[in-house]
Motif scaffolding. Sequence first.
Motif, mmCIF file in Angstrom:
data_model
loop_
_atom_site.group_PDB
_atom_site.id
_atom_site.type_symbol
_atom_site.label_atom_id
_atom_site.label_comp_id
_atom_site.label_asym_id
_atom_site.label_seq_id
_atom_site.Cartn_x
_atom_site.Cartn_y
_atom_site.Cartn_z
ATOM 1 N N GLN A 81 0.817 -1.207 0.000
ATOM 2 C CA GLN A 81 0.000 0.000 0.000
ATOM 3 C C GLN A 81 0.854 1.263 0.000
ATOM 4 O OE1 GLN A 81 0.150 -2.050 2.681
ATOM 5 N NE2 GLN A 81 0.787 -0.791 4.399
ATOM 6 N N ASP A 106 -2.439 -3.447 2.880
ATOM 7 C CA ASP A 106 -3.741 -3.062 3.406
ATOM 8 C C ASP A 106 -3.927 -1.580 3.105
ATOM 9 O OD1 ASP A 106 -5.982 -2.350 4.830
ATOM 10 O OD2 ASP A 106 -5.333 -3.257 6.715
ATOM 11 N N PRO A 107 -4.804 -1.246 2.182
ATOM 12 C CA PRO A 107 -4.952 0.161 1.810
ATOM 13 C C PRO A 107 -5.389 1.060 2.967
ATOM 14 C CG PRO A 107 -6.764 -1.130 0.927
ATOM 15 C CD PRO A 107 -5.767 -2.105 1.489
ATOM 16 N N LYS A 108 -5.969 0.473 3.997
ATOM 17 C CA LYS A 108 -6.367 1.272 5.152
ATOM 18 C C LYS A 108 -5.153 1.707 5.977
ATOM 19 C CE LYS A 108 -9.164 -1.948 6.698
ATOM 20 N NZ LYS A 108 -8.723 -2.946 5.734
ATOM 21 N N GLN A 109 -3.986 1.136 5.675
ATOM 22 C CA GLN A 109 -2.774 1.487 6.412
ATOM 23 C C GLN A 109 -1.801 2.319 5.582
ATOM 24 O OE1 GLN A 109 -0.875 -1.831 8.336
ATOM 25 N NE2 GLN A 109 -2.813 -2.781 8.842
ATOM 26 N N ILE A 119 -2.012 5.552 -2.902
ATOM 27 C CA ILE A 119 -3.075 4.562 -2.746
ATOM 28 C C ILE A 119 -3.703 4.215 -4.090
ATOM 29 C CG2 ILE A 119 -4.944 6.185 -2.245
ATOM 30 C CD1 ILE A 119 -4.291 2.758 -0.603
ATOM 31 N N SER A 134 -8.339 -11.588 1.299
ATOM 32 C CA SER A 134 -8.301 -10.776 2.512
ATOM 33 C C SER A 134 -8.061 -11.691 3.698
ATOM 34 C CB SER A 134 -9.622 -10.035 2.715
ATOM 35 O OG SER A 134 -9.800 -9.067 1.715
ATOM 36 N N MET A 153 -17.064 0.173 11.963
ATOM 37 C CA MET A 153 -16.560 0.297 10.594
ATOM 38 C C MET A 153 -16.937 -0.825 9.630
ATOM 39 S SD MET A 153 -14.856 3.134 10.873
ATOM 40 C CE MET A 153 -13.863 3.183 9.407
ATOM 41 N N LEU A 158 -14.355 3.260 2.664
ATOM 42 C CA LEU A 158 -13.510 4.398 3.008
ATOM 43 C C LEU A 158 -13.220 5.252 1.782
ATOM 44 C CD1 LEU A 158 -11.074 2.561 5.414
ATOM 45 C CD2 LEU A 158 -13.071 3.957 5.993
ATOM 46 N N SER A 159 -13.207 4.615 0.640
ATOM 47 C CA SER A 159 -13.115 5.289 -0.656
ATOM 48 C C SER A 159 -13.418 4.225 -1.700
ATOM 49 C CB SER A 159 -11.742 5.938 -0.863
ATOM 50 O OG SER A 159 -10.836 5.104 -1.519
ATOM 51 N N ILE A 162 -11.956 0.604 -1.419
ATOM 52 C CA ILE A 162 -11.417 0.340 -0.079
ATOM 53 C C ILE A 162 -12.586 0.208 0.886
ATOM 54 C CG2 ILE A 162 -9.918 1.136 1.778
ATOM 55 C CD1 ILE A 162 -8.417 2.801 -0.303
ATOM 56 N N VAL A 164 -14.041 -1.785 4.494
ATOM 57 C CA VAL A 164 -13.663 -2.472 5.727
ATOM 58 C C VAL A 164 -14.405 -3.805 5.772
ATOM 59 C CG1 VAL A 164 -13.633 -2.376 8.243
ATOM 60 C CG2 VAL A 164 -13.290 -0.279 6.903
#
Length: 176
Positions: A81, A106-109, A119, A134, A153, A158-159, A162, A164
């Motif tokens: 990521q 992990d795109p959330k990180q 990203i 995943s 969540m 998130l976008s 992405i 959760v």
Amino acid sequence: LDAMQTLAQHLQALDSPDALLLEHAANWVSARFEVEKRRRAEMGFDDMLVRLQHALASEAGERLAGLIREQFPVALIDEFQDTDPVQWDILHAAFHRSSTLVLVGDPKQAIYAFRGGDIHTYLQAADTADRRTSLPTNFRSDEPLVRSLQTLMNGVALSEGIVVHPVTAHHQRFAG
């Protein structure tokens, strides 16, 4: 005199002289830095990446990619990521559809935008994957925290691209 009525608006719309000065200074320093590196016959990490990117895109690029794949038949990239577009161009040119390329991230990180981590590069790479997986278990956090985060969540986008996903905690509670 009519122009005086809109003068304040026109002046506010102009770029700040400070911004122009800083842009000029940054360009001058960057150009001077490149000259000095060439004079000293030095290069940095980014220079090596850009040179490899250009070499892989050149006429002899496929031969170079073949030599890389011969030496590294499998590539595993962790924390993907935080990859920037130049790094992805290199990995894609060298390994995509010709070798095993495993991208772990992990795109959330994603936290390295300040140094070029992108990203959108992650999402572009994910779109080229033959298979995506995943991990359903969190091995870092204890169960009360994971459960609380899932309550807040789970399923949230998130976008674009992405989301959760549900996870469980491996640790019931950390000791100490």
